[in-house]
Design a protein around this motif. Sequence first.
Motif, short mmCIF file in Angstrom:
data_model
loop_
_atom_site.label_atom_id
_atom_site.label_comp_id
_atom_site.label_asym_id
_atom_site.label_seq_id
_atom_site.Cartn_x
_atom_site.Cartn_y
_atom_site.Cartn_z
N LEU A 10 -31.26 -26.51 -25.47
CA LEU A 10 -31.44 -26.55 -26.93
C LEU A 10 -30.42 -25.65 -27.61
CD1 LEU A 10 -33.11 -27.57 -29.32
CD2 LEU A 10 -34.60 -25.60 -29.01
N ILE A 11 -30.31 -24.42 -27.15
CA ILE A 11 -29.34 -23.48 -27.73
C ILE A 11 -27.92 -23.98 -27.49
CG2 ILE A 11 -28.39 -21.14 -27.56
CD1 ILE A 11 -31.29 -20.21 -26.92
N TYR A 12 -27.65 -24.44 -26.27
CA TYR A 12 -26.32 -24.95 -25.94
C TYR A 12 -25.91 -26.09 -26.89
CZ TYR A 12 -22.53 -27.01 -23.19
OH TYR A 12 -21.32 -27.52 -22.78
N ASN A 13 -26.80 -27.04 -27.08
CA ASN A 13 -26.49 -28.19 -27.94
C ASN A 13 -26.42 -27.82 -29.42
OD1 ASN A 13 -26.18 -30.05 -25.84
ND2 ASN A 13 -28.38 -30.45 -25.77
N GLN A 14 -27.21 -26.87 -29.86
CA GLN A 14 -27.17 -26.43 -31.26
C GLN A 14 -25.83 -25.80 -31.62
OE1 GLN A 14 -30.51 -23.79 -31.65
NE2 GLN A 14 -31.84 -25.39 -32.47
N ASN A 15 -25.20 -25.17 -30.66
CA ASN A 15 -23.95 -24.45 -30.92
C ASN A 15 -22.70 -25.20 -30.47
OD1 ASN A 15 -25.03 -21.89 -32.02
ND2 ASN A 15 -26.07 -21.86 -30.06
N LYS A 16 -22.87 -26.39 -29.92
CA LYS A 16 -21.74 -27.15 -29.41
C LYS A 16 -20.81 -27.55 -30.56
CE LYS A 16 -22.69 -30.28 -26.35
NZ LYS A 16 -23.03 -31.56 -25.69
N PRO A 17 -19.53 -27.25 -30.44
CA PRO A 17 -18.58 -27.62 -31.50
C PRO A 17 -18.31 -29.13 -31.53
CG PRO A 17 -17.45 -26.51 -29.71
CD PRO A 17 -18.89 -26.51 -29.36
N GLU A 73 -12.41 -28.35 -28.38
CA GLU A 73 -13.36 -27.28 -28.63
C GLU A 73 -14.58 -27.42 -27.73
OE1 GLU A 73 -11.86 -29.12 -30.89
OE2 GLU A 73 -10.90 -27.77 -32.33
N LYS A 74 -15.06 -28.65 -27.51
CA LYS A 74 -16.19 -28.88 -26.61
C LYS A 74 -15.87 -28.46 -25.18
CE LYS A 74 -18.52 -32.63 -29.00
NZ LYS A 74 -18.85 -34.06 -28.99
N LYS A 75 -14.66 -28.78 -24.72
CA LYS A 75 -14.26 -28.41 -23.35
C LYS A 75 -14.15 -26.89 -23.22
CE LYS A 75 -13.19 -30.59 -20.23
NZ LYS A 75 -14.02 -30.87 -19.06
N LEU A 76 -13.61 -26.22 -24.22
CA LEU A 76 -13.51 -24.76 -24.18
C LEU A 76 -14.91 -24.12 -24.19
CD1 LEU A 76 -10.51 -24.22 -26.62
CD2 LEU A 76 -10.49 -23.99 -24.12
N TYR A 77 -15.79 -24.66 -24.99
CA TYR A 77 -17.17 -24.18 -25.08
C TYR A 77 -17.87 -24.38 -23.73
CZ TYR A 77 -22.01 -24.02 -26.93
OH TYR A 77 -23.32 -23.74 -27.19
N ILE A 109 -7.03 -25.58 -21.59
CA ILE A 109 -8.34 -25.39 -20.98
C ILE A 109 -8.21 -24.60 -19.68
CG2 ILE A 109 -10.31 -26.56 -19.91
CD1 ILE A 109 -9.72 -28.84 -22.02
N GLU A 110 -7.25 -24.98 -18.85
CA GLU A 110 -7.03 -24.28 -17.59
C GLU A 110 -6.65 -22.82 -17.82
OE1 GLU A 110 -3.45 -24.55 -14.59
OE2 GLU A 110 -4.70 -26.34 -14.43
N THR A 111 -5.79 -22.57 -18.78
CA THR A 111 -5.37 -21.20 -19.09
C THR A 111 -6.53 -20.38 -19.63
OG1 THR A 111 -3.15 -22.00 -19.55
CG2 THR A 111 -3.70 -19.82 -20.40
N PHE A 112 -7.31 -20.98 -20.52
CA PHE A 112 -8.49 -20.32 -21.08
C PHE A 112 -9.46 -19.94 -19.97
CE2 PHE A 112 -12.85 -20.77 -22.83
CZ PHE A 112 -12.83 -19.72 -23.72
N GLU A 113 -9.71 -20.88 -19.06
CA GLU A 113 -10.64 -20.61 -17.96
C GLU A 113 -10.12 -19.49 -17.07
OE1 GLU A 113 -13.24 -22.75 -14.45
OE2 GLU A 113 -11.72 -23.94 -15.48
#
Length: 168
Positions: free
Chosen positions: A77-84, A89-93, A141-145
């Motif tokens: 619920l929290i995850y989906n409420q805050n999903k961009p 943005e979704k992949k980074l989240y 995404i790879e660099t962020f991770e």
Amino acid sequence: MNSKEILKESFKTAIASTAKSIAAQPNLKISFEVTNNDDENTINLPDIKQLDNLEEYSNIRAIADSEALRVRYTDKLIYNQNKPQGKLEKKLYQTAEKIRYEKLGSNYFAGVRKNPDKYFQKKNLRNNEEVRSKDLNDEIIETFELYLRNIVFEKKLKKNANKLISNL
């Protein structure tokens, strides 16, 4: 059933039992076939192709540990409420959430601590050895991770870890 099939089924049973224990959900279903099933009560893992490949066993174990930690520590619920909204943005989240629950699990489960990290390091090494050109979003995404994992897990960042980081 021949000895290889028995070994394969024993490994699947051990992985399933471990994942259920980590997730703290004894009724969790473990499927050894990659599908797009979004059932919260099922963890989808790759099937075992080569019984004599130790790296494949390690990879499946790491994926199972990570997915079990997701089930245990992610509040949908929290995850989906805050999903961009945006794709990147979704992949980074999603990446940040994965690192969060893997860190929580590694603090609580000493035996789980190394599996996802080893898997990520191997995957990252393979990705950097591949000659194919990556989409810029994949690189981001790879660099962020890589960057976030190094901060959260307090590791020293290698300058040549990937193309974008080596340009910093």
